[in-house]
Motif scaffolding. Structure first.
Motif, PDB file in Angstrom:
ATOM      1  N   PHE A   1      58.252  29.709  51.952  1.00 15.85           N
ATOM      2  CA  PHE A   1      59.306  28.751  51.661  1.00 15.85           C
ATOM      3  C   PHE A   1      58.662  27.445  51.235  1.00 15.85           C
ATOM      4  N   MET A   2      59.295  26.791  50.240  1.00 16.95           N
ATOM      5  CA  MET A   2      58.832  25.497  49.777  1.00 16.95           C
ATOM      6  C   MET A   2      60.047  24.669  49.386  1.00 16.95           C
ATOM      7  N   ASP A   3      60.108  23.411  49.836  1.00 16.56           N
ATOM      8  CA  ASP A   3      61.189  22.508  49.448  1.00 16.56           C
ATOM      9  C   ASP A   3      61.267  22.396  47.930  1.00 16.56           C
ATOM     10  N   CYS A   4      62.457  22.108  47.428  1.00 17.06           N
ATOM     11  CA  CYS A   4      62.671  22.032  45.981  1.00 17.06           C
ATOM     12  C   CYS A   4      62.138  20.746  45.357  1.00 17.06           C
ATOM     13  N   ASP A   5      61.718  19.772  46.166  1.00 21.26           N
ATOM     14  CA  ASP A   5      61.177  18.528  45.616  1.00 21.26           C
ATOM     15  C   ASP A   5      59.651  18.507  45.653  1.00 21.26           C
ATOM     16  N   MET A   6      59.066  19.694  45.537  1.00 25.73           N
ATOM     17  CA  MET A   6      57.607  19.839  45.519  1.00 25.73           C
ATOM     18  C   MET A   6      57.195  20.500  44.208  1.00 25.73           C
ATOM     19  N   TYR A   7      55.963  20.261  43.803  1.00 28.35           N
ATOM     20  CA  TYR A   7      55.411  21.052  42.710  1.00 28.35           C
ATOM     21  C   TYR A   7      53.959  21.386  43.007  1.00 28.35           C
ATOM     22  N   LEU A   8      53.606  22.592  42.645  1.00 32.38           N
ATOM     23  CA  LEU A   8      52.249  23.093  42.858  1.00 32.38           C
ATOM     24  C   LEU A   8      51.318  22.592  41.771  1.00 32.38           C
ATOM     25  N   ARG A   9      50.132  22.196  42.179  1.00 29.07           N
ATOM     26  CA  ARG A   9      49.124  21.726  41.237  1.00 29.07           C
ATOM     27  C   ARG A   9      47.957  22.709  41.150  1.00 29.07           C
ATOM     28  N   THR A  10      48.117  23.838  41.782  1.00 29.97           N
ATOM     29  CA  THR A  10      47.112  24.903  41.767  1.00 29.97           C
ATOM     30  C   THR A  10      47.837  26.228  41.936  1.00 29.97           C
ATOM     31  N   ASP A  11      47.135  27.293  41.901  1.00 29.92           N
ATOM     32  CA  ASP A  11      47.723  28.631  42.007  1.00 29.92           C
ATOM     33  C   ASP A  11      48.162  28.906  43.449  1.00 29.92           C
ATOM     34  N   VAL A  12      49.426  29.210  43.636  1.00 31.33           N
ATOM     35  CA  VAL A  12      49.959  29.483  44.969  1.00 31.33           C
ATOM     36  C   VAL A  12      49.290  30.706  45.600  1.00 31.33           C
ATOM     37  N   ASN A  13      48.743  31.589  44.794  1.00 31.69           N
ATOM     38  CA  ASN A  13      48.042  32.756  45.338  1.00 31.69           C
ATOM     39  C   ASN A  13      46.833  32.350  46.177  1.00 31.69           C
ATOM     40  N   ASP A  14      46.264  31.180  45.888  1.00 26.27           N
ATOM     41  CA  ASP A  14      45.159  30.673  46.699  1.00 26.27           C
ATOM     42  C   ASP A  14      45.618  30.434  48.137  1.00 26.27           C
ATOM     43  N   LEU A  15      46.830  29.950  48.287  1.00 29.16           N
ATOM     44  CA  LEU A  15      47.391  29.714  49.616  1.00 29.16           C
ATOM     45  C   LEU A  15      47.603  31.037  50.348  1.00 29.16           C
ATOM     46  N   PHE A  16      48.201  32.001  49.660  1.00 30.63           N
ATOM     47  CA  PHE A  16      48.448  33.297  50.288  1.00 30.63           C
ATOM     48  C   PHE A  16      47.156  34.018  50.634  1.00 30.63           C
ATOM     49  N   ALA A  17      46.143  33.891  49.792  1.00 28.16           N
ATOM     50  CA  ALA A  17      44.855  34.537  50.054  1.00 28.16           C
ATOM     51  C   ALA A  17      44.198  33.972  51.308  1.00 28.16           C
ATOM     52  N   GLU A  18      44.386  32.681  51.517  1.00 31.29           N
ATOM     53  CA  GLU A  18      43.755  32.027  52.664  1.00 31.29           C
ATOM     54  C   GLU A  18      44.507  32.278  53.973  1.00 31.29           C
ATOM     55  N   TYR A  19      45.819  32.489  53.880  1.00 27.80           N
ATOM     56  CA  TYR A  19      46.647  32.629  55.084  1.00 27.80           C
ATOM     57  C   TYR A  19      47.376  33.964  55.105  1.00 27.80           C
ATOM     58  N   ASN A  20      46.617  35.037  54.995  1.00 24.72           N
ATOM     59  CA  ASN A  20      47.221  36.367  55.031  1.00 24.72           C
ATOM     60  C   ASN A  20      47.112  37.001  56.411  1.00 24.72           C
ATOM     61  N   SER A  21      46.673  36.232  57.385  1.00 22.09           N
ATOM     62  CA  SER A  21      46.541  36.733  58.752  1.00 22.09           C
ATOM     63  C   SER A  21      47.916  36.989  59.362  1.00 22.09           C
ATOM     64  N   ASP A  22      47.988  37.956  60.216  1.00 19.22           N
ATOM     65  CA  ASP A  22      49.265  38.241  60.879  1.00 19.22           C
ATOM     66  C   ASP A  22      49.295  37.692  62.308  1.00 19.22           C
ATOM     67  N   PHE A  23      48.436  36.714  62.595  1.00 20.79           N
ATOM     68  CA  PHE A  23      48.335  36.188  63.952  1.00 20.79           C
ATOM     69  C   PHE A  23      49.553  35.352  64.356  1.00 20.79           C
ATOM     70  N   TYR A  24      50.032  34.485  63.472  1.00 21.02           N
ATOM     71  CA  TYR A  24      51.139  33.577  63.791  1.00 21.02           C
ATOM     72  C   TYR A  24      52.432  34.029  63.108  1.00 21.02           C
ATOM     73  N   PRO A  25      53.579  33.710  63.702  1.00 15.55           N
ATOM     74  CA  PRO A  25      54.853  34.019  63.027  1.00 15.55           C
ATOM     75  C   PRO A  25      55.116  33.105  61.834  1.00 15.55           C
ATOM     76  N   VAL A  26      54.503  31.909  61.829  1.00 11.17           N
ATOM     77  CA  VAL A  26      54.693  30.958  60.736  1.00 11.17           C
ATOM     78  C   VAL A  26      53.449  30.075  60.622  1.00 11.17           C
ATOM     79  N   TYR A  27      53.170  29.683  59.376  1.00 16.74           N
ATOM     80  CA  TYR A  27      52.098  28.733  59.076  1.00 16.74           C
ATOM     81  C   TYR A  27      52.723  27.563  58.342  1.00 16.74           C
ATOM     82  N   CYS A  28      52.236  26.344  58.617  1.00 16.43           N
ATOM     83  CA  CYS A  28      52.748  25.165  57.934  1.00 16.43           C
ATOM     84  C   CYS A  28      51.729  24.037  58.024  1.00 16.43           C
ATOM     85  N   VAL A  29      51.974  22.964  57.274  1.00 13.37           N
ATOM     86  CA  VAL A  29      51.176  21.755  57.399  1.00 13.37           C
ATOM     87  C   VAL A  29      51.727  20.984  58.592  1.00 13.37           C
TER      88      VAL A  29
END
Length: 151
Positions: free
Chosen positions: A1-29
């Protein structure tokens, strides 16, 4: 999920590649954030609450996600936005601040090496907004003729 007032400045797949662990129910800043202004985008009143802006960018682990659709639609917004449904902060994974950069906020000074700009105080689609170095790329995207990519 991402708020509609955001824009990505890099490939979102980089985020998914880094946080593909199933340890937590949710990841966030996990922003350490207290609003410095009484108002946010378009003159709306700013509300301060625990875990402010944590829910504006989230990666969910569907295998560990404890809420049903019924619970989501019948729970108070504060319960959902403050991630109370996780039980404790120990159940929330952390994503680096660069993935949810709060444009114009004191703990997020202008930098060119961020991954996602979040215009939580308002952005260049409004008549008036707190201008930033992230405006030009947004405006360029807005004016781009995407129809030529479909030829």
């Amino acid at each position: 999920f991402m708020d509609c007032d955001m824009y990505l400045r890099t490939d979102v797949n980089d985020l998914f590649a880094e946080y593909n662990s199933d340890f937590y129910p949710v990841y966030c800043v996990k922003h350490n954030y207290n609003p410095t202004s009484q108002f946010k985008m378009d003159g709306m009143f700013q509300t301060n609450y625990p875990r402010k802006n944590w829910s504006s960018l989230m990666i969910f682990n569907k295998e560990k996600f404890p809420l049903t659709i019924k619970e989501i639609f019948h729970s108070p917004m504060s319960y959902l936005h403050q991630l109370e449904w996780t039980g404790s902060e120990e159940n929330i994974g952390s994503i680096p601040l660069e993935w949810n950069w709060l444009v114009g906020e004191i703990h997020c000074p202008d930098r060119k090496d961020i991954n996602a700009a979040h215009f939580t105080l308002g952005g260049p689609w409004y008549e008036k907004w707190p201008e930033s170095i992230y405006d030009k790329p947004w405006l360029e995207m807005e004016e781009y003729d995407y129809s030529k990519d479909w030829v």
